[in-house]
Design an enzyme around this catalytic site. Structure first.
Site, PDB file in Angstrom:
ATOM      1  N   HIS A 126       0.856  -1.192   0.000  1.00 22.72           N
ATOM      2  CA  HIS A 126       0.000   0.000   0.000  1.00 22.72           C
ATOM      3  C   HIS A 126       0.892   1.242   0.000  1.00 22.72           C
ATOM      4  O   HIS A 126       0.991   1.949   0.999  1.00 22.72           O
ATOM      5  CB  HIS A 126      -0.946  -0.048   1.199  1.00 22.72           C
ATOM      6  CG  HIS A 126      -1.891  -1.213   1.150  1.00 22.72           C
ATOM      7  ND1 HIS A 126      -3.019  -1.214   0.361  1.00 22.72           N
ATOM      8  CD2 HIS A 126      -1.833  -2.430   1.734  1.00 22.72           C
ATOM      9  CE1 HIS A 126      -3.645  -2.371   0.481  1.00 22.72           C
ATOM     10  NE2 HIS A 126      -2.947  -3.136   1.306  1.00 22.72           N
TER      11      HIS A 126
ATOM     12  N   GLY B  55      -7.897   3.288   6.979  1.00 24.78           N
ATOM     13  CA  GLY B  55      -8.999   4.225   7.076  1.00 24.78           C
ATOM     14  C   GLY B  55     -10.254   3.622   7.696  1.00 24.78           C
ATOM     15  O   GLY B  55     -11.239   4.324   7.913  1.00 24.78           O
ATOM     16  N   GLU B  56     -10.213   2.326   7.994  1.00 22.53           N
ATOM     17  CA  GLU B  56     -11.420   1.660   8.501  1.00 22.53           C
ATOM     18  C   GLU B  56     -11.843   2.167   9.881  1.00 22.53           C
ATOM     19  O   GLU B  56     -12.972   1.944  10.301  1.00 22.53           O
ATOM     20  CB  GLU B  56     -11.217   0.140   8.583  1.00 22.53           C
ATOM     21  CG  GLU B  56     -11.255  -0.566   7.243  1.00 22.53           C
ATOM     22  CD  GLU B  56      -9.871  -0.844   6.681  1.00 22.53           C
ATOM     23  OE1 GLU B  56      -8.934  -0.075   7.009  1.00 22.53           O
ATOM     24  OE2 GLU B  56      -9.732  -1.803   5.909  1.00 22.53           O
TER      25      GLU B  56
ATOM     26  N   ASP C 120       1.846  -7.085   2.290  1.00 22.01           N
ATOM     27  CA  ASP C 120       0.724  -6.210   2.664  1.00 22.01           C
ATOM     28  C   ASP C 120       1.268  -4.976   3.371  1.00 22.01           C
ATOM     29  O   ASP C 120       0.591  -4.366   4.189  1.00 22.01           O
ATOM     30  CB  ASP C 120      -0.297  -6.946   3.544  1.00 22.01           C
ATOM     31  CG  ASP C 120      -1.676  -6.285   3.520  1.00 22.01           C
ATOM     32  OD1 ASP C 120      -1.924  -5.451   2.634  1.00 22.01           O
ATOM     33  OD2 ASP C 120      -2.493  -6.600   4.399  1.00 22.01           O
TER      34      ASP C 120
ATOM     35  N   HIS D  45      -3.465 -13.142   1.355  1.00 18.63           N
ATOM     36  CA  HIS D  45      -3.798 -13.291   2.795  1.00 18.63           C
ATOM     37  C   HIS D  45      -4.248 -14.742   3.080  1.00 18.63           C
ATOM     38  O   HIS D  45      -5.064 -14.978   3.970  1.00 18.63           O
ATOM     39  CB  HIS D  45      -4.901 -12.320   3.256  1.00 18.63           C
ATOM     40  CG  HIS D  45      -4.761 -10.916   2.770  1.00 18.63           C
ATOM     41  ND1 HIS D  45      -3.546 -10.296   2.627  1.00 18.63           N
ATOM     42  CD2 HIS D  45      -5.702  -9.993   2.395  1.00 18.63           C
ATOM     43  CE1 HIS D  45      -3.751  -9.050   2.185  1.00 18.63           C
ATOM     44  NE2 HIS D  45      -5.038  -8.851   2.027  1.00 18.63           N
TER      45      HIS D  45
ATOM     46  N   HIS E  65      -7.989  -9.795  -2.526  1.00 17.12           N
ATOM     47  CA  HIS E  65      -7.958  -9.785  -1.055  1.00 17.12           C
ATOM     48  C   HIS E  65      -9.012 -10.767  -0.569  1.00 17.12           C
ATOM     49  O   HIS E  65     -10.199 -10.607  -0.864  1.00 17.12           O
ATOM     50  CB  HIS E  65      -8.265  -8.370  -0.557  1.00 17.12           C
ATOM     51  CG  HIS E  65      -8.742  -8.294   0.856  1.00 17.12           C
ATOM     52  ND1 HIS E  65      -7.939  -7.886   1.895  1.00 17.12           N
ATOM     53  CD2 HIS E  65      -9.958  -8.593   1.410  1.00 17.12           C
ATOM     54  CE1 HIS E  65      -8.634  -7.929   3.032  1.00 17.12           C
ATOM     55  NE2 HIS E  65      -9.866  -8.353   2.761  1.00 17.12           N
TER      56      HIS E  65
ATOM     57  N   TYR F 127     -10.847  -2.177  -3.353  1.00 19.13           N
ATOM     58  CA  TYR F 127     -11.663  -3.313  -2.891  1.00 19.13           C
ATOM     59  C   TYR F 127     -12.946  -3.504  -3.700  1.00 19.13           C
ATOM     60  O   TYR F 127     -13.374  -4.613  -3.952  1.00 19.13           O
ATOM     61  CB  TYR F 127     -12.085  -3.075  -1.431  1.00 19.13           C
ATOM     62  CG  TYR F 127     -11.188  -3.632  -0.351  1.00 19.13           C
ATOM     63  CD1 TYR F 127      -9.864  -3.974  -0.583  1.00 19.13           C
ATOM     64  CD2 TYR F 127     -11.688  -3.795   0.944  1.00 19.13           C
ATOM     65  CE1 TYR F 127      -9.061  -4.456   0.431  1.00 19.13           C
ATOM     66  CE2 TYR F 127     -10.883  -4.287   1.971  1.00 19.13           C
ATOM     67  CZ  TYR F 127      -9.577  -4.613   1.711  1.00 19.13           C
ATOM     68  OH  TYR F 127      -8.806  -5.098   2.730  1.00 19.13           O
TER      69      TYR F 127
END
Ligand code: ZN
Length: 394
Positions: free
Chosen positions: A65, A71-72, A287, A226, A197, A132
């Site tokens: 990234h 930002g979640e 990641d 992942h 993802h 996403y």
């Protein structure tokens, strides 16, 4: 900096074990790999003694990234942009940048600018278009056109599946996306990869199995990542890889880093090999620089951290030292396997005419040196080249 550099006396894993070799760098390329290679006469040449060191192709991290992620947990939990020396001191010389959950305040154009910036600063960088969600954000209006038209874009991702943060697309929607990536890749001689993802949802890889069983899209179009985030997903990932797919382990997802349900990456690799997965069908990415959100049982965010790329080298070390995976096998997971899948034809091997990207460690797999496109970036474990703003702030 002289045009020529001679690296002397390292044990070379190309990733195949080549024993002790000298390597001559000419500009940004590998000119010779040979035990008796010498400095050219009549030209200045820097000579570096790497006796007792292990030299590998520079690591290729296919999921980073680079413009920040997360930002979640609200705006204050958006992670910052990555810095050049954070990448190089992780032993990484090539990154593939991606967005993540946030395809609204983060843009694909911004990702392209950062990708170009990292290249200008000395490493190699590529990127995935999208985020996403589906429909996924692009620059030109379609994933297919982005891949064809924009040199740095080699696929799409990271697209979320089996996750409460995904757009909850249907199989048909994923299929349409994969078709765009596939044809876009074909028309531009790129991989056209769909980097997936995979979350902790119950459906696991079932949609990917369904998509590839009921369309002409081959498993090789996808990189589900992942895959070690929980035991059940690892079992499905092993099944997927035994049927010809790629299983991408995330080095930053580990019980040690707070993911309590995760399988430690080095152990996940060992399990895959023991269960008959071909050594070519396993990759590992970090990641890196994304947030590591922690959720409670109902999906509420309860904390956040930033992932480092340094976990890659740590897990390679643990694969070799603790899990007793052969070094030439473990090293493939972050070098030649990744280059092959992403169609990076000059990357991932220590070989004449390939890019001069090297990660050099001592016998305990502690980072000693990094060269990226022929430039000495890390010397004795310390960054010696920095990004534009790393040392120029008032
Ligand atoms: Zn992800």
């Amino acid at each position: 900096k002289p045009f020529f550099t001679l690296l002397c006396g390292a044990r070379v894993f190309a990733p195949r074990d080549m024993g002790i070799q000298n390597i001559l760098i000419a500009g940004d390329k590998i000119a010779a790999v040979c035990p008796t290679a010498t400095a050219p006469t009549n030209y200045p040449c820097q000579i570096v003694d790497l006796t007792d060191c292990i030299l590998m192709p520079g690591f290729i991290d296919s999921h980073v990234h680079i413009t920040g992620g997360g930002g979640e947990g609200g705006f204050a939990t958006r992670t910052p942009e990555i810095l050049l020396s954070q990448i190089t001191t992780s032993g990484v010389t090539t990154v593939v940048g991606c967005l993540g959950t946030d395809g609204t305040t983060r843009s694909v154009i911004n990702l392209l600018a950062k990708t170009r910036g990292l290249c200008a600063e000395g490493i190699s960088a590529y990127m995935y278009t999208g985020a996403y969600e589906l429909p996924t954000p692009t620059i030109t209006g379609s994933v297919r056109s982005d891949i064809i038209i924009i040199d740095k874009i080699i696929g799409t991702g990271e697209i979320a599946m089996s996750d409460h943060r995904s757009a909850q697309p249907t199989c048909q929607e994923y299929k349409n996306l994969a078709a765009q990536a596939r044809v876009g890749g074909m028309l531009s001689s790129k991989a056209g990869i769909v980097d997936m993802h995979i979350g902790d949802g119950k459906s696991g890889l079932s949609m990917l199995f369904e998509i590839t069983a009921n369309s002409e899209i081959p498993k090789s179009q996808f990189i589900p990542t992942h895959i070690n985030r929980n035991q059940q997903l690892l079992i499905e990932g092993i099944k997927w890889a035994k049927q010809g797919g790629i299983m991408d382990i995330t080095s930053g997802v580990s019980p040690e880093s707070g993911s309590v349900q995760a399988v430690k990456p080095s152990q996940a690799a060992k399990r895959a090999l023991e269960n008959g997965v071909a050594t070519t069908n396993i990759t590992m990415s970090s990641d890196g620089n994304g947030s590591v959100p922690l959720f409670d049982a109902t999906g509420n965010t309860i904390g956040v951290g930033v992932a480092s790329q340094k976990s890659m080298l740590q897990e390679i070390r643990d694969m070799i030292k603790t899990e007793k995976i052969a070094p030439d096998t473990a090293i493939k997971f972050v070098t030649s396997n990744v280059a092959g899948i992403l169609k990076l034809s000059q990357k991932g091997q220590v070989k004449e005419s390939f890019d001069a990207d090297f990660t050099v460690v001592d016998k305990d797999f502690q980072l000693k040196h990094v060269w990226a496109r022929g430039q000495h970036m890390v010397d004795n474990g310390q960054a010696i080249v920095f990004g534009t703003f790393e040392q120029n702030s008032l």
